[in-house]
Scaffold this motif. Structure first.
Motif, short mmCIF file in Angstrom:
data_model
loop_
_atom_site.label_atom_id
_atom_site.label_comp_id
_atom_site.label_asym_id
_atom_site.label_seq_id
_atom_site.Cartn_x
_atom_site.Cartn_y
_atom_site.Cartn_z
N PRO A 1 5.03 8.11 -11.65
CA PRO A 1 5.82 7.01 -12.23
C PRO A 1 7.09 6.72 -11.45
O PRO A 1 7.50 5.56 -11.35
N ILE A 2 7.71 7.77 -10.88
CA ILE A 2 8.93 7.55 -10.08
C ILE A 2 8.60 6.71 -8.86
O ILE A 2 9.33 5.76 -8.51
N ILE A 3 7.48 7.02 -8.20
CA ILE A 3 7.07 6.27 -7.01
C ILE A 3 6.79 4.82 -7.36
O ILE A 3 7.22 3.89 -6.66
N TYR A 4 6.09 4.59 -8.48
CA TYR A 4 5.75 3.22 -8.85
C TYR A 4 6.98 2.41 -9.22
O TYR A 4 7.10 1.24 -8.88
N VAL A 5 7.91 3.04 -9.92
CA VAL A 5 9.13 2.31 -10.30
C VAL A 5 9.97 2.00 -9.07
O VAL A 5 10.55 0.92 -8.95
N MET A 6 10.04 2.95 -8.12
CA MET A 6 10.90 2.78 -6.95
C MET A 6 10.28 1.87 -5.89
O MET A 6 10.99 1.15 -5.19
N GLN A 7 8.95 1.89 -5.76
CA GLN A 7 8.32 1.20 -4.64
C GLN A 7 7.55 -0.06 -5.03
O GLN A 7 7.09 -0.78 -4.15
N THR A 8 7.41 -0.34 -6.30
CA THR A 8 6.66 -1.51 -6.73
C THR A 8 7.62 -2.56 -7.28
O THR A 8 8.27 -2.34 -8.30
N CYS B 1 0.81 -1.23 0.00
CA CYS B 1 0.00 0.00 0.00
C CYS B 1 0.84 1.27 0.00
O CYS B 1 0.29 2.37 -0.19
N THR B 2 2.16 1.15 0.22
CA THR B 2 2.97 2.35 0.39
C THR B 2 2.97 3.23 -0.85
O THR B 2 2.93 4.46 -0.75
N ALA B 3 3.04 2.62 -2.04
CA ALA B 3 3.03 3.42 -3.27
C ALA B 3 1.72 4.19 -3.39
O ALA B 3 1.72 5.38 -3.73
N HIS B 4 0.60 3.52 -3.09
CA HIS B 4 -0.71 4.18 -3.20
C HIS B 4 -0.84 5.30 -2.18
O HIS B 4 -1.36 6.37 -2.49
N LEU B 5 -0.35 5.08 -0.96
CA LEU B 5 -0.41 6.11 0.07
C LEU B 5 0.42 7.32 -0.33
O LEU B 5 0.02 8.47 -0.08
N SER B 6 1.56 7.09 -0.96
CA SER B 6 2.40 8.19 -1.43
C SER B 6 1.67 9.01 -2.49
O SER B 6 1.71 10.24 -2.48
N LEU B 7 1.00 8.31 -3.41
CA LEU B 7 0.25 9.01 -4.46
C LEU B 7 -0.87 9.86 -3.87
O LEU B 7 -1.11 10.99 -4.31
N VAL B 8 -1.56 9.29 -2.87
CA VAL B 8 -2.66 10.02 -2.22
C VAL B 8 -2.14 11.28 -1.54
O VAL B 8 -2.72 12.36 -1.67
N ALA B 9 -1.03 11.15 -0.81
CA ALA B 9 -0.46 12.30 -0.11
C ALA B 9 -0.03 13.39 -1.08
O ALA B 9 -0.31 14.58 -0.87
N ILE B 10 0.61 12.99 -2.18
CA ILE B 10 1.09 13.97 -3.16
C ILE B 10 -0.06 14.70 -3.83
O ILE B 10 0.02 15.91 -4.08
N TYR B 11 -1.15 14.00 -4.09
CA TYR B 11 -2.27 14.61 -4.82
C TYR B 11 -3.17 15.43 -3.90
O TYR B 11 -3.51 16.57 -4.23
N PHE B 12 -3.56 14.87 -2.76
CA PHE B 12 -4.61 15.50 -1.96
C PHE B 12 -4.11 16.57 -1.01
O PHE B 12 -4.81 17.57 -0.80
N ILE B 13 -2.93 16.41 -0.40
CA ILE B 13 -2.49 17.35 0.63
C ILE B 13 -2.35 18.78 0.09
O ILE B 13 -2.89 19.73 0.69
N PRO B 14 -1.66 19.02 -1.05
CA PRO B 14 -1.57 20.41 -1.54
C PRO B 14 -2.94 21.01 -1.88
O PRO B 14 -3.18 22.20 -1.62
N ILE B 15 -3.84 20.20 -2.46
CA ILE B 15 -5.17 20.71 -2.81
C ILE B 15 -5.94 21.09 -1.55
O ILE B 15 -6.59 22.14 -1.49
N LEU B 16 -5.88 20.25 -0.53
CA LEU B 16 -6.58 20.55 0.72
C LEU B 16 -6.02 21.79 1.39
O LEU B 16 -6.77 22.59 1.97
#
Length: 292
Positions: A263-270, A218-233
């Motif tokens: 893509p960097i997160i997915y390549v590094m963490q998956t 789940c770490t890759a997905h959590l990273s994507l969520v943090a990157i997308y939602f936190i700045p918008i919120l």
């Protein structure tokens, strides 16, 4: 300020190369053509289209002082930007649903999350988003602009457009209220609820090693969520306190950074993608040796 837009160009190039590479790896490796990676492929596609719709036009406007944009082009700009931004959030929902079923119902995963189900889910998201954005763009066409035609944003922002209209903008205000709920807060609420369910399921796992192994998926997905939602919120919660220029810069970074980092997160963490990349590079190396 121009250095900032040169930086945006660099981010755009990295985003295009990274997302194209992820799509190519998933397409070339049949082992990655699973329901999970269908969603990953779609996310990379959305990132690629969204960056290509947004960044080149922004660079053209601000680097070359082309501050005027035709009305029809503005609506097209609005359509693609909002479609891709909304699809990013809904795509994260699809990815988290995949992880939710995989961890909470591992024995039923193959039955519940099939290729057909994932294709149908993503197609439904596309249909909902496209119809919603078409309605929003259509409502813009009924507005009249008799005072100012200057949009205080880095793209044709729906909210900034209807606020400068002279006639009744009530339907636009309703749409502007509903959109964040449908495409921001509801997806975030589902993701947080899924995370709570996943945490509850992991608490029942007997050993710490097994918990960590399951959580790493789940770490890759959590990273994507943090990157997308936190700045918008942050932008939404501090919108009144932020200077307009600071808001524009923050929103522009919110729009361009996730497509670059995903893509960097997915390549590094998956692990599967890293293995696939190594396999593809190894095959190319062997082909070169054979040709030589």
């Amino acid at each position: 300020m121009k250095y900032y837009y040169v930086f945006l160009f660099f981010v755009y190039v990295v985003s295009v190369l990274g997302n194209t590479a992820v799509m190519a790896v998933i397409y070339l490796d049949h082992n990655l053509q699973t329901p999970k990676y269908i969603a990953v492929f779609n996310l990379a596609f959305v990132n690629l289209i969204g960056s290509s719709a947004l960044v080149p036009k922004v660079l053209d406007i601000f680097l070359f002082n082309h501050y005027n944009i035709p009305y029809g082009d503005c609506l097209t700009f609005l359509f693609f930007c909002y479609t891709c931004l909304s699809m990013q959030a809904l795509n994260l929902v699809a990815l988290f649903y995949d992880r939710l079923i995989a961890i909470t119902y591992p024995l039923h995963y193959q039955v519940k999350v099939t290729h057909r189900f994932m294709f149908s889910l993503i197609a439904s998201f596309w249909l909902i988003v496209v119809i919603a954005i078409i309605i929003a763009a259509g409502l813009i066409t009924r507005l009249s602009f008799c005072k100012s035609v200057v949009v205080n944003s880095y793209f044709c922002d729906h909210g900034q457009i209807y606020r400068i209209a002279c006639n009744d903008n009530t339907p636009n205000r309703v749409i502007g209220f509903l959109f964040p709920i449908l495409f921001l807060f509801l997806p975030l609420a589902f993701i947080l609820s899924s995370y709570i369910c996943i945490g509850h399921a992991l608490a029942k796992v007997s050993t710490v090693q097994e918990r960590l192994k399951a959580f790493r998926t789940c770490t890759a997905h959590l990273s994507l969520v943090a990157i997308y939602f936190i700045p918008i919120l942050i932008t939404f919660t501090m919108g009144a306190e932020l200077h307009p220029n600071a808001r524009i810069i923050n929103l522009s970074l919110t729009s361009v950074f996730p497509p670059m980092l995903n893509p960097i997160i997915y390549v590094m963490q998956t692990r599967e993608i890293k293995v696939s990349v190594k396999k593809i590079l190894h095959v190319r190396k062997q082909l070169k040796i054979t040709v030589n």
